[in-house]
Each structure stands twice: as structure tokens, then as C-alpha cells.
Design an enzyme around this catalytic site. Structure first.
Site, PDB file in Angstrom:
ATOM      1  N   GLU A 209       3.941  -6.565   1.644  1.00  0.00           N
ATOM      2  CA  GLU A 209       3.552  -6.931   0.272  1.00  0.00           C
ATOM      3  C   GLU A 209       3.453  -5.712  -0.628  1.00  0.00           C
ATOM      4  O   GLU A 209       2.374  -5.379  -1.108  1.00  0.00           O
ATOM      5  CB  GLU A 209       2.146  -7.556   0.283  1.00  0.00           C
ATOM      6  CG  GLU A 209       2.006  -8.843   0.986  1.00  0.00           C
ATOM      7  CD  GLU A 209       0.548  -9.283   1.050  1.00  0.00           C
ATOM      8  OE1 GLU A 209       0.338 -10.436   1.404  1.00  0.00           O
ATOM      9  OE2 GLU A 209      -0.364  -8.485   0.763  1.00  0.00           O
ATOM     10  N   PRO A 210       4.537  -5.010  -0.884  1.00  0.00           N
ATOM     11  CA  PRO A 210       4.432  -3.856  -1.780  1.00  0.00           C
ATOM     12  C   PRO A 210       4.251  -4.277  -3.238  1.00  0.00           C
ATOM     13  O   PRO A 210       4.801  -5.293  -3.671  1.00  0.00           O
ATOM     14  CB  PRO A 210       5.773  -3.144  -1.596  1.00  0.00           C
ATOM     15  CG  PRO A 210       6.718  -4.206  -1.132  1.00  0.00           C
ATOM     16  CD  PRO A 210       5.903  -5.244  -0.408  1.00  0.00           C
ATOM     17  N   GLY A 211       3.476  -3.506  -3.963  1.00  0.00           N
ATOM     18  CA  GLY A 211       3.314  -3.734  -5.400  1.00  0.00           C
ATOM     19  C   GLY A 211       3.642  -2.446  -6.125  1.00  0.00           C
ATOM     20  O   GLY A 211       4.713  -2.275  -6.712  1.00  0.00           O
ATOM     21  N   ARG A 212       2.706  -1.492  -6.009  1.00  0.00           N
ATOM     22  CA  ARG A 212       2.858  -0.181  -6.659  1.00  0.00           C
ATOM     23  C   ARG A 212       4.235   0.423  -6.406  1.00  0.00           C
ATOM     24  O   ARG A 212       4.899   0.885  -7.341  1.00  0.00           O
ATOM     25  CB  ARG A 212       1.767   0.740  -6.086  1.00  0.00           C
ATOM     26  CG  ARG A 212       1.696   2.116  -6.693  1.00  0.00           C
ATOM     27  CD  ARG A 212       0.694   2.974  -5.906  1.00  0.00           C
ATOM     28  NE  ARG A 212      -0.627   2.378  -5.851  1.00  0.00           N
ATOM     29  CZ  ARG A 212      -1.592   2.559  -6.747  1.00  0.00           C
ATOM     30  NH1 ARG A 212      -1.382   3.351  -7.781  1.00  0.00           N
ATOM     31  NH2 ARG A 212      -2.771   1.977  -6.607  1.00  0.00           N
TER      32      ARG A 212
ATOM     33  N   GLY B 112       0.756  -1.245   0.000  1.00  0.00           N
ATOM     34  CA  GLY B 112       0.000   0.000   0.000  1.00  0.00           C
ATOM     35  C   GLY B 112       0.779   1.284   0.000  1.00  0.00           C
ATOM     36  O   GLY B 112       0.185   2.370  -0.120  1.00  0.00           O
TER      37      GLY B 112
ATOM     38  N   CYS C 218     -14.061   5.770 -26.492  1.00  0.00           N
ATOM     39  CA  CYS C 218     -15.292   6.557 -26.656  1.00  0.00           C
ATOM     40  C   CYS C 218     -15.926   6.957 -25.325  1.00  0.00           C
ATOM     41  O   CYS C 218     -17.052   6.543 -25.014  1.00  0.00           O
ATOM     42  CB  CYS C 218     -16.282   5.774 -27.499  1.00  0.00           C
ATOM     43  SG  CYS C 218     -15.686   5.463 -29.159  1.00  0.00           S
ATOM     44  N   GLU C 219     -15.206   7.689 -24.522  1.00  0.00           N
ATOM     45  CA  GLU C 219     -15.716   8.204 -23.243  1.00  0.00           C
ATOM     46  C   GLU C 219     -15.109   9.586 -23.045  1.00  0.00           C
ATOM     47  O   GLU C 219     -13.891   9.753 -23.240  1.00  0.00           O
ATOM     48  CB  GLU C 219     -15.211   7.352 -22.057  1.00  0.00           C
ATOM     49  CG  GLU C 219     -15.540   5.900 -22.098  1.00  0.00           C
ATOM     50  CD  GLU C 219     -16.930   5.579 -21.576  1.00  0.00           C
ATOM     51  OE1 GLU C 219     -17.439   6.341 -20.719  1.00  0.00           O
ATOM     52  OE2 GLU C 219     -17.492   4.579 -22.023  1.00  0.00           O
TER      53      GLU C 219
ATOM     54  N   TYR D 112      -0.284  -1.226 -12.260  1.00  0.00           N
ATOM     55  CA  TYR D 112      -1.731  -1.338 -12.495  1.00  0.00           C
ATOM     56  C   TYR D 112      -2.191  -0.859 -13.874  1.00  0.00           C
ATOM     57  O   TYR D 112      -3.366  -1.012 -14.187  1.00  0.00           O
ATOM     58  CB  TYR D 112      -2.545  -0.638 -11.382  1.00  0.00           C
ATOM     59  CG  TYR D 112      -2.284  -1.263 -10.026  1.00  0.00           C
ATOM     60  CD1 TYR D 112      -2.786  -2.523  -9.727  1.00  0.00           C
ATOM     61  CD2 TYR D 112      -1.513  -0.630  -9.063  1.00  0.00           C
ATOM     62  CE1 TYR D 112      -2.512  -3.131  -8.497  1.00  0.00           C
ATOM     63  CE2 TYR D 112      -1.241  -1.224  -7.837  1.00  0.00           C
ATOM     64  CZ  TYR D 112      -1.753  -2.471  -7.559  1.00  0.00           C
ATOM     65  OH  TYR D 112      -1.479  -3.073  -6.358  1.00  0.00           O
TER      66      TYR D 112
END
Ligand SMILES: Cc1ncc(COP(=O)(O)O)c(C=O)c1O
Length: 436
Positions: A289-292, A251, A358-359, A387
Site C-alpha cells: 500500500e504505497p502512498g508517499r 511506508g 502566525c507561528e 500529505y
């Protein structure tokens, strides 16, 4: 050789280096280089959109976590939260650098195994693991399953044929200050059991001859910039009981913008280890548990400008969009973007950098400061290493971009770009039916 050129008027080049990959710089004529390879060369060789990773900086960041935690708390383990970049090439790096790996779901299990991760070092997460996935994990001899709920214990009671190590995910009741979709530690969270329900699940695991329960897990959310919140979670989880292991989740947030001031890895580790020293048993094993914070900064996304439209606003549209940067639409996270092949020119224009899906919400950067921009220019969005590839999708028939790792002047393709054949392949039944 990579040099950091003096910043041209209006540019934020000086501030850019701390959000771009560590091994980046410019050539003498103002072209961004990552890992010793220019973005122009990468665009020519691999096409755009392209996810580019600075492998040297990435490996350095992994070492900061592993060495930083083990020097502060020797009985420790760093897990790579692989949802942030579930690429076989990344699993290989994780394994080589000595990370354990957190996987969520059968797909990440397959990718991790293909990346050569030792199954013993896999930690299998998920709030809705199916029988098929649990069977796959057990067959692969995944080291640890992180149990989310008692239905999962029912499943394991049916499926276990040999001893299995288990952690239990609990909800610490910490409302992380982050986007609501990234907060997972509050009492209303769908992940894990409230602390007052943990005892029953633990009793069940302790009573079962094949369940080797050894500790608790928590994760309060993602892109968290206040380290006190991690410390609060460590304190809360200590009240569940005394165990061999405490996995205090991932996190840690990162700097996405020129202004952001995320805590360093060292500040983060200091804070959680201080909390552990105050609240956890001294001989416990601590896991994070780091990811980012492992992959985000080392990755950028490279686009080419397809059109420049001057109405009331200047809309600069690139050849990708929310199909490969879904996080922006999901969390409204602000990112920065640069014209990466003209960094030496004055950044005199403020533009809306938009994607091709298309948004109207497909707005990559609301107000990017750039030099006068033309069709064919190269755009780099910084800090998109986490991500983005993970959440890429086929909206409007978009093809998932390729991934390239660069290091010491060499570029290595880690995942090829999807093709229209890939896109059509899953529709083979309907295509075949139409031919009958
Ligand atoms: C259980 C768990 N652990 C770790 C992480 C990694 O979080 P981050 O990428 O923010 O470090 C996540 C993602 O939110 C997660 O769900």
C-alpha cells in the site's frame, strides 16, 4: 523543449533533478518547467500557492510498483494509499493505471467513488470507523474492510446483511526508524490488534456466516528508509498463521533533500519479496500500500515571495505556509526550495524561507540556498506531492490551494482553489443569525 542548463555557481541544480518531478527541466533563461509547462505560466493561469503534479512521472512511478511487484510475485496487488493525495483527479489516475485503493474514512470513500474507482477495489481502513461510515461503505459495496479491533466486529455483526470480505490489521511489533508520529508498527500502536489478540478476532470472523475473512494486514509506518524493517515485518506477520492474503502495508521513504538516499522501488520490492519467499506461503497473495512513494516526488508546491526582510537573518516570506505544508511542523521533515524563475543565477544567499501563518514554527526551509531574492519571485518546494494537500487547513483563514496536473505541455486543473465563499459557507448559521 526542456533542457538541463549547466549549474550556476553555488547552485545545487545537478542534485535537484533527482528530487524534482521526473519531467522537469529549465528553459534557456532559467525558468523551471514541469511537464513542459513553465512555472511562470502556471502561476499566471492558476495563481499561487499551487500544487503542481507531473502526470507522466506519476504514471511511470505507478507502473514501477505494479510491474515491479507482479514480475517478482505474480499473485499480487498494489493499493494506492490515498491519504497521501486524496484528490478526485488522482483517484482517476489510480483507477486508470490499475491500482486498487486504500481509503480511510467516509470522506476518502466519497472522493474515491467520485473519481470512478471500482468499489470492489476499495480497501476501507481506519481505527475508529463509525456505524455511519461502515454503513456507507457497505451500501457502496466496498470490496474489503480492514478490521482494526473487536468493537468494529461488534458493529459489523449488527450491520452486515450480505457477505463481506475482511482483512485483519495486526501490530507486528516493529519499531520503524522514522518520526514518532509516523511509526505505526510498534507494540504501543493505536492501529490494529497485537498479534496475540489476533486469533480471537479471527475465530469470530471465521464463525460468522457473512464475514469472509481472507488475510492479515500490517503497516509499520511512513518515510522508512531501511528496507530491512519491511522484511522484519513480513517475517513477524508470518507467525500469525497461514492465510490467502498478506497485506504488508506502505511506508517506503523518498528523497526529500539533496543528500537523502532513499531505496529505489526495485530495492524495496526485492527486499519484501525475498522476505515473502522465505516466510510466507508460496501461493499467498501479497499486497502493498504505497502512498508517499507514489505521489511525493511528482508533486511540487509553487509560491510567490511576499516579503524579504533582512534582520539578523534574511527572512523570505511566501504566500502560503504551514496551512498547506503542515508536515514540516508535525514531523520536522526537511524539504528543499528553489527560486524557480531564476535558476540560472548564482545561488549566493542563505535564507530562512518562512510561511505566513502566525507561528514561529511556520518555517518552510531552515537555510535555503538561493540567488538574491526579491518580492514577486516564484518559489518551488520540491517533493511536496504527498500529505501536503491532504493536511492543508484554514489556519489564519488560509484557503486550500488548487491542484494542477501537467503533461506534455498541457495543464489541467484538478481541484480549484478554495474561495472566501467556501470559507464562509460552513458559518452560514452564525451569519444568518447575525442578520435576524
Ligand atoms: C494503513 C496504511 N497504509 C499505507 C499507508 C501509506 O504510507 P506511505 O504513504 O508512507 O506509503 C499509510 C500511511 O501511513 C497507512 O496508514
Amino acid at each position: 523543449m526542456t533542457v538541463h542548463q549547466p549549474a550556476p555557481p553555488g547552485s545545487r541544480l545537478g542534485e535537484l533533478w533527482r528530487i524534482l518531478p521526473e519531467e522537469s527541466g529549465t528553459t534557456a533563461d532559467g525558468v523551471l518547467e514541469i511537464g513542459g509547462v513553465t512555472v511562470t505560466e502556471l502561476a499566471e493561469r492558476f495563481g499561487t500557492p499551487l500544487h503542481i503534479y507531473d502526470e507522466t512521472g506519476l504514471r511511470r512511478q505507478i507502473r514501477r510498483f505494479i510491474d515491479g511487484l507482479s514480475s517478482r510475485w505474480p499473485n499480487s496487488e498494489v493499493l494506492y494509499a490515498s491519504k497521501s493525495l486524496p484528490a478526485v483527479g488522482m483517484y482517476r489516475i489510480a483507477q486508470a493505471e490499475g491500482l486498487s485503493v486504500d481509503i480511510a474514512g467516509g470522506g476518502e470513500l466519497q472522493l474515491a467513488l467520485a473519481g470512478g474507482v471500482d468499489p470492489e477495489r476499495l480497501y476501507f481502513h481506519g481505527n475508529a470507523k463509525t456505524d455511519a461510515e461502515l454503513t456507507m461503505a457497505l451500501d457502496a459495496r466496498v470490496g474489503t474492510i480492514i478490521v482494526d479491533n473487536e468493537d468494529e466486529l461488534d458493529r459489523l455483526e449488527r450491520l452486515l446483511t450480505r457477505s463481506q470480505r475482511l482483512l485483519l490489521r495486526v501490530i507486528p511489533g516493529v519499531e520503524a526508524k522514522t518520526h514518532a508520529s509516523q511509526a505505526t508498527g510498534g507494540l504501543e500502536s493505536k492501529f490494529g490488534l497485537p498479534m496475540d489478540q489476533a486469533a480471537h478476532a479471527i475465530e469470530r470472523m471465521n464463525a460468522h456466516p457473512l464475514m469472509e475473512f481472507f488475510g492479515v494486514h500490517l503497516h509499520i509506518g511512513s518515510q522508512i528508509l531501511d528496507t530491512d524493517q519491511f522484511a522484519e515485518a513480513v517475517e513477524k506477520i508470518s507467525s500469525v498463521g497461514t492465510f490467502d492474503t498478506y497485506d504488508v502495508g506502505g511506508g517506503l521513504g523518498i528523497n526529500y533533500t539533496y543528500e537523502e538516499e532513499a531505496p529505489s522501488v526495485e530495492e524495496y520490492l526485492d527486499r519484501i519479496v525475498a522476505a515473502a519467499k522465505s516466510h510466507l506461503p508460496p501461493d499467498a497473495r501479497i499486497m502493498i500500500e504505497p502512498g508517499r512513494s507514489i505521489v511525493a516526488r511528482s508533486g511540487v508546491t509553487l509560491y510567490r515571495v511576499v516579503s524579504v526582510k533582512r534582520t539578523g537573518h534574511t527572512f523570505v516570506a511566501v504566500d502560503g505556509g504551514m496551512a498547506d505544508q503542515l508536515d514540516i511542523a508535525l514531523t520536522q521533515q526537511r524539504y528543499e526550495a528553489i527560486i524557480a524563475d531564476r535558476l540560472h543565477e548564482p545561488w549566493s544567499e542563505n535564507v530562512q524561507l518562512v510561511g505566513r501563518q502566525c507561528e514561529s514554527g511556520d518555517l518552510l526551509v531552515d537555510g535555503a540556498q538561493v540567488p538574491p531574492v526579491s518580492v514577486g519571485d516564484l518559489v518551488v518546494m520540491s517533493a511536496t506531492g504527498a500529505y501536503a494537500y491532504t493536511m492543508s487547513n484554514n489556519y489564519n483563514g488560509a484557503l486550500k490551494p488548487a491542484i494542477v496536473f501537467v503533461r506534455d505541455g498541457e495543464a489541467r486543473l484538478a481541484a480549484r482553489r478554495e474561495t472566501y465563499d467556501d470559507l464562509l459557507a460552513t458559518h452560514a448559521p452564525a451569519i444568518a443569525a447575525a442578520k435576524l
